[in-house]
Scaffold this active site. Structure first.
Site, mmCIF file in Angstrom:
data_model
loop_
_atom_site.group_PDB
_atom_site.id
_atom_site.type_symbol
_atom_site.label_atom_id
_atom_site.label_comp_id
_atom_site.label_asym_id
_atom_site.label_seq_id
_atom_site.Cartn_x
_atom_site.Cartn_y
_atom_site.Cartn_z
ATOM 1 N N CYS A 182 47.448 36.557 60.477
ATOM 2 C CA CYS A 182 46.943 37.342 61.602
ATOM 3 C C CYS A 182 47.725 38.635 61.680
ATOM 4 O O CYS A 182 48.937 38.626 61.800
ATOM 5 C CB CYS A 182 47.079 36.563 62.905
ATOM 6 S SG CYS A 182 46.480 37.469 64.335
ATOM 7 N N PHE A 211 35.267 36.713 45.282
ATOM 8 C CA PHE A 211 34.916 35.503 44.536
ATOM 9 C C PHE A 211 35.265 35.630 43.047
ATOM 10 O O PHE A 211 34.465 35.289 42.178
ATOM 11 C CB PHE A 211 33.431 35.171 44.696
ATOM 12 C CG PHE A 211 33.028 34.834 46.099
ATOM 13 C CD1 PHE A 211 33.507 33.691 46.725
ATOM 14 C CD2 PHE A 211 32.176 35.676 46.810
ATOM 15 C CE1 PHE A 211 33.137 33.379 48.030
ATOM 16 C CE2 PHE A 211 31.811 35.372 48.114
ATOM 17 C CZ PHE A 211 32.290 34.223 48.720
ATOM 18 N N GLN A 244 37.102 32.681 36.840
ATOM 19 C CA GLN A 244 36.955 32.828 35.402
ATOM 20 C C GLN A 244 35.479 33.021 35.053
ATOM 21 O O GLN A 244 34.645 32.174 35.332
ATOM 22 C CB GLN A 244 37.503 31.596 34.683
ATOM 23 C CG GLN A 244 39.003 31.391 34.839
ATOM 24 C CD GLN A 244 39.827 32.451 34.118
ATOM 25 O OE1 GLN A 244 39.449 32.906 33.044
ATOM 26 N NE2 GLN A 244 40.933 32.860 34.707
ATOM 27 N N LYS A 248 33.279 35.199 36.334
ATOM 28 C CA LYS A 248 32.342 35.718 37.329
ATOM 29 C C LYS A 248 33.076 36.416 38.461
ATOM 30 O O LYS A 248 34.279 36.202 38.687
ATOM 31 C CB LYS A 248 31.469 34.600 37.891
ATOM 32 C CG LYS A 248 32.241 33.525 38.649
ATOM 33 C CD LYS A 248 31.289 32.458 39.185
ATOM 34 C CE LYS A 248 32.034 31.407 39.992
ATOM 35 N NZ LYS A 248 31.105 30.374 40.537
#
Length: 276
Positions: free
Chosen positions: A122, A259, A262, A264
């Site tokens: 935070c 995202f 490996q 992508k």
């Protein structure tokens, strides 16, 4: 639980954690093993004698943390505006990082000073006004490119940063990756924002220009804001990106990729910097 200090990763830390006895059950057999936990404690950044923020952090690379936080928060524009940094043991198991600013920068800090109470994960606790959340960022230039063919290697390199994480499994990492996907340098911390601030301080200290930031966590708007404020044009995140992170990245001309796995990745903004 008992403490041990036989492992030191930096002159500025006392230990990386404490070992404890855990029980693993295998059939009807109980077996005790020794394990490691990461150390987390309050770290106060004190500017010219005035405490400005307290963050929960791992006591490692604290000078880089002080510089990176000061840069990413707009307190300074360069390391030369810091006259000195002293790391001292505070009370109640905490650490104080005393930063001596130039008179000009300290006057500016006093004008916009706010009380913050930082927590892991935070970064805006204690912000008094909504307008303070969104800091103006000068749009980034388009000088960097990165080939996705090098991303797999960069992800493998990220593990080299997490010495404490390899023992404990509970730290985030932030790394500076060359355009060829090689690890240039990196930092880890129990807090992802702190890990990024440490890296940005390290980046400034070494004057790294060519390359990109890779973080082991998700990309929040604040992490995008910090990276862009310190001149990073490309930010790779192993996990997701929030809608506000994408919005801030678009306005700042930052290439945001999430995202990252490996083989992508998902390019959210300014894909012209990404090749292959």
């Amino acid at each position: 639980m008992h403490e041990t200090n036989n492992t030191k990763l930096s002159k500025s830390i006392k230990m990386i954690g404490a070992n404890h006895t855990s029980v693993q059950q295998k059939g009807n057999l109980d077996q005790s093993v020794t394990d490691w936990v990461a150390e987390e404690l309050p770290v106060a950044l004190v500017y010219n004698g005035i405490s400005h923020v307290v963050m929960m952090a791992t006591p490692k690379d604290l000078e880089d943390f002080a510089v990176g936080f000061s840069l990413s928060e707009g307190i300074i524009q360069s390391r030369q505006e810091i006259r000195g940094i002293d790391i001292v043991q505070g009370c109640h198991r905490g650490i104080e990082v005393h930063v001596e600013l130039s008179s000009r920068r300290f006057m500016g800090l006093k004008e916009r000073r706010r009380n913050l109470a930082g927590r892991t994960g935070c970064g805006i606790c204690g912000t008094e006004q909504l307008d303070e959340i969104f800091k103006p960022i000068s749009p980034l230039p388009f000088t960097q490119t990165f080939s996705l063919s090098h991303l797999d290697n960069a992800l493998s390199e990220l593990k080299k940063v997490q010495e404490i994480g390899a023992l404990t499994g509970c730290t985030h990492a932030a790394a500076w990756i060359s355009p060829e996907g090689q690890l240039v340098g990196g930092c880890e911390d129990v807090g992802r924002h702190v890990a990024l601030d440490k890296l940005l301080g390290m980046k400034h200290r070494h004057d790294w220009q060519q390359g990109a930031v890779l973080v082991s966590s998700r990309a929040s708007y604040e992490m995008v804001q910090k990276a862009a404020s310190c001149g990073a044009e490309i930010l790779f995140a192993v996990s997701a990106a929030t809608s506000l992170a994408i919005e801030v990245a678009q306005k700042a001309n930052l290439t945001l990729v999430g995202f990252c796995r490996q083989g992508k990745a998902t390019v959210f903004t300014h894909s012209n910097r990404i090749t292959d």
